[in-house]
Design a protein around this motif. Structure first.
Motif: not given
Lengths: 416, 345
Positions: B162-170, A26-38
């Motif tokens: 924490a799951l809820l925080l993720g699911i609600s996504a802002g 679920c939280s994957g969308g909001s994070t970016n693992t940056g690459n070294g050059s940025k």
């Protein structure tokens, strides 16, 4: 028996694993693992899960994930919760990982000072939004001491809404105060500046004050309790949570003037004739702070003032106006279909004109960032410095400010 | 008349009393009265509620009033429903820290399902069901492990939030379906009696029935008294514990849906303020924090008592610091009065 117990633990463990996996997904969308050059940019918020915090964060991410920023930087969002120690250690990790810019919502004006100093020495740029920090190397972007756009002399949320309430009541009446979170510096600035106005009017009587925790539900419950004891009040002065105040008044069948912050429900009621003033903390500051940070990275540390004041919104019964779609057009200032607790001030005509309802509700990267104007006109006047930095600038000393701002006599800095 | 003879054989007699301090005399009186006072704990709490209504005059010249009573009922309803679950868990010998997260999850999903077109009742049922999963997981782990319940419920509810925080996504804010809001906005009042009074009565009936009249309720008492003895008595401890935590979470979830209706909206912090009061009212209501001993009717009385005291204190023109101190002191007094009524464990 022993095997069964093991099996139980196994089941428990697998539940936890499954939950963590879903969480990661679920939280994957909001994070970016940056690459070294940025270069690395961090958005660090304290608690999450209320509209204000999430909207401010969404706007900051909408700026940071725009194509022109993504070309040079990778951005990561970190939620530290409401514990200063956790925010300190999170910031330490960000510094260690080579952060270029940290845009953050500070939990405390003082607790983060040492770690910010440490980061500045390592070449990190810090921009605090909404809340402020006293460490001088960090930039503050806040409305806390801000003045109305239409009159720069009318500063402070507390003072201006208090004056608005006094005017609506004709200087006479019993009022209640719905305060924020007890003991926070923000609540104290709001309260003190409001009290300074109320104290000038002997006809205004404060019958009770209570803490609504900047939360709609708590504000509604506390207001309902207070109304039971004081059914004869003539008005309510409120910090965030004013939508709950209005709902409690409606449940009690009372329609008295309310001043409060920027929730969508409150604006909607104003537009339908409820007497009051809507002002207060704009979530737009999240997006503006990110733009300020990017400008510092591009143009150097002196391209913007260290103390930036955002205009204090000020919407009345006469000026509340519904937006037709999800964009801000013709000075409209709330949305017919938004949730009651949606905080409407996500837009700034000069500093964040690209904003929209959609960007505040979900991260919607802006196609093109509108460059910030000359920021020198947004510099906080020296006489209000004491509220955000804890001390006056060199050549200034603490004292009552008698000119340049109304009401006169508020505590501040005067030239030594 | 002859002087009264000292009779050494009688341990509780006057000889011993004469020799020992007054504390043991008090203890003796307590022992003698305990069977009577024990039964008085619940009526004592309710008597305090009734006494507090006229006494509230001390706090505001507008009290007592109908608005005081109706606000006590409405605001007390949430605490009544939440403390049913907490009471059941405490009765079983545990403590449940997952109250805030279950409230938030149930309210969030009710709102989000309703806004995606579901009818109010199915949305609410689904919301409560999803929230109650936290309780189910709590129960499964607690029944199958020897971990202390407060750590398990803390961990599971942290994952849930924490799951809820993720699911609600802002997008944490949810608007209550209009059917829910109308429960509290006065449109459903029956002959001037707010609908929340009907809900309160329903909560008391269902809660008491589960605690006193069902096999689950009786087994919970047995487990709370002594899990080992319960096993010997043939109680299926594990399945009972799972049911207890699940049912408790269903209670919190219902409270979450009701709270959302009251405020006609919610965010993820909706349940944040209810955890400690839920534990306080169970104890003030005469239940043992160690489990095995308690009465839902006492808990309900305590919920109303704490609510009315909150309203009274709110009415005083004191500064907030003093108000909180006064609130704490009054809870402590209520606790002491409740203990006196119940005697020592």
């Amino acid at each position: 028996m022993r095997i069964r117990k093991r099996k139980g633990l196994l089941i428990a463990a697998s539940f936890v694993t499954a939950a963590s996996l879903v969480l990661a997904g679920c939280s994957g969308g909001s994070t970016n693992t940056g690459n070294g050059s940025k270069g690395k940019i961090y958005l660090n918020l304290s608690y999450s899960g209320n509209n204000w915090q999430d909207q401010a964060a969404n706007l900051a991410m909408s700026v940071a994930e725009s194509p022109e920023v993504q070309a040079n930087y990778s951005v990561q969002k970190v939620i530290s919760g409401s514990d200063p120690q956790k925010q300190i250690s999170d910031i330490q990790s960000m510094i260690a990982s080579g952060a270029k810019l940290i845009v953050f919502y500070p939990i405390s004006p003082t607790a983060l000072n040492p770690v910010i100093k440490q980061g500045c020495d390592a070449g990190v740029t810090f921009v605090a939004y909404d809340g402020t920090v006293e460490e001088p190397c960090a930039y503050n972007v806040s409305y806390i001491t801000g003045a109305r756009a239409d009159n720069p002399e009318q500063a402070f949320f507390g003072a201006q809404t208090a004056q608005g309430l006094v005017d609506l009541l004709g200087g006479q009446g019993k009022i209640m105060l719905n305060r924020g979170v007890a003991g926070t510096s923000t609540d104290i600035v709001h309260y003190d500046s409001a009290k300074a106005v109320f104290d000038q009017y002997p006809g205004i009587q404060i019958v009770t004050e209570y803490y609504g925790n900047w939360d709609s539900s708590v504000s509604q419950q506390e207001t309902a309790k207070a109304l039971a004891a004081h059914p004869d009040i003539d008005g309510v002065w409120s910090e965030l949570g004013e939508d709950g105040v209005v709902k409690a008044l409606q449940a009690a069948g009372m329609k008295v003037p309310v001043t409060g912050e920027d929730t969508n429900y409150f604006r909607k009621m104003l537009s339908q004739g409820w007497p009051g003033v809507s002002s207060g903390s704009p979530p737009a500051s999240g997006g503006i702070a990110m733009k300020v940070g990017l400008k510092i990275l591009a143009d150097g540390p002196n391209s913007v003032p260290h103390d930036i004041e955002i205009n204090l919104p000020y919407v009345t019964t006469d000026t509340a106006k519904a937006c037709p779609g999800s964009e801000f057009v013709d000075g409209c200032n709330f949305f017919t279909n938004a949730a009651d607790q949606f905080v409407t001030e996500v837009f700034d005509p000069a500093l964040l004109p690209e904003s929209s309802y959609t960007a505040a509700m979900q991260v919607a990267p802006f196609d093109k960032l509108v460059p910030l104007p000359d920021m020198s006109s947004y510099a906080q006047p020296e006489w209000r410095r004491i509220y955000t930095r804890g001390s006056c600038d060199a050549g200034w000393k603490e004292g009552p400010v008698t000119t340049g701002q109304v009401p006169p006599g508020l505590d501040g800095c005067v030239q030594a | 008349m002859q002087p009264v003879n000292v009779q050494p054989s009688d341990g509780s007699g006057s000889a011993v009393l004469a020799e020992h301090s007054t504390t043991s005399r008090l203890a003796t009186i307590k022992t003698l009265l305990q069977p009577v006072l024990g039964k008085l704990a619940v009526p004592a709490v309710w008597a305090l509620v009734l006494v507090m209504i006229p006494l509230s005059r001390l706090f505001s010249s507008y009290f007592p009033s109908w608005s005081l009573v109706s606000n006590t009922i409405t605001l007390g309803l949430f605490l009544t429903v939440i403390s049913f679950g907490q009471g059941l868990v405490i009765l079983s010998g545990g403590i449940d820290l997952s109250v805030p997260s279950v409230i938030a999850v149930a309210a969030f999903f009710t709102g989000s399902l309703a806004s995606s077109g579901w009818a109010t009742i199915p949305a609410a049922i689904c919301g409560v069901a999803i929230g109650s999963l936290i309780g189910l997981v709590n129960g499964l782990i607690i029944a199958r492990s020897t971990f202390p319940p407060f750590i398990v419920t803390l961990a599971v509810s942290t994952i849930g939030s924490a799951l809820l925080l993720g699911i609600s996504a802002g997008k944490p804010g949810q608007t209550a379906p209009s059917g829910l809001s109308s429960l509290f906005d006065g449109s459903l009042s029956i002959a001037g009696i707010p609908f929340s009074a009907v809900l309160l009565l329903l909560a008391i009936l269902v809660g008491s029935w589960i605690q006193f009249r069902t096999r689950l309720g009786r087994r919970t008492y047995a487990i709370g008294n002594s899990p080992q003895a319960a096993v010997y008595a043939g109680v299926r401890v594990r399945i009972t514990l799972v049911m207890v935590y699940w049912l408790a979470a269903i209670g919190y979830g219902i409270a979450g849906v009701l709270l959302m209706g009251y405020g006609s909206g919610s965010d993820l912090n909706l349940g944040a303020t209810w955890l400690l009061p839920s534990i306080a009212v169970v104890v003030v209501g005469g239940s043992s924090i160690a489990g095995g001993n308690g009465n839902y009717l006492g808990t309900v009385g305590a919920a109303l008592l704490i609510t009315i005291i909150g309203i009274d204190i709110n009415a005083v023109g004191l500064s907030q610091g003093f108000k909180q101190a006064l609130y704490g002191a009054v809870i402590f007094i209520a606790l002491v009065l409740g203990r006196l009524g119940r005697g020592r464990e």
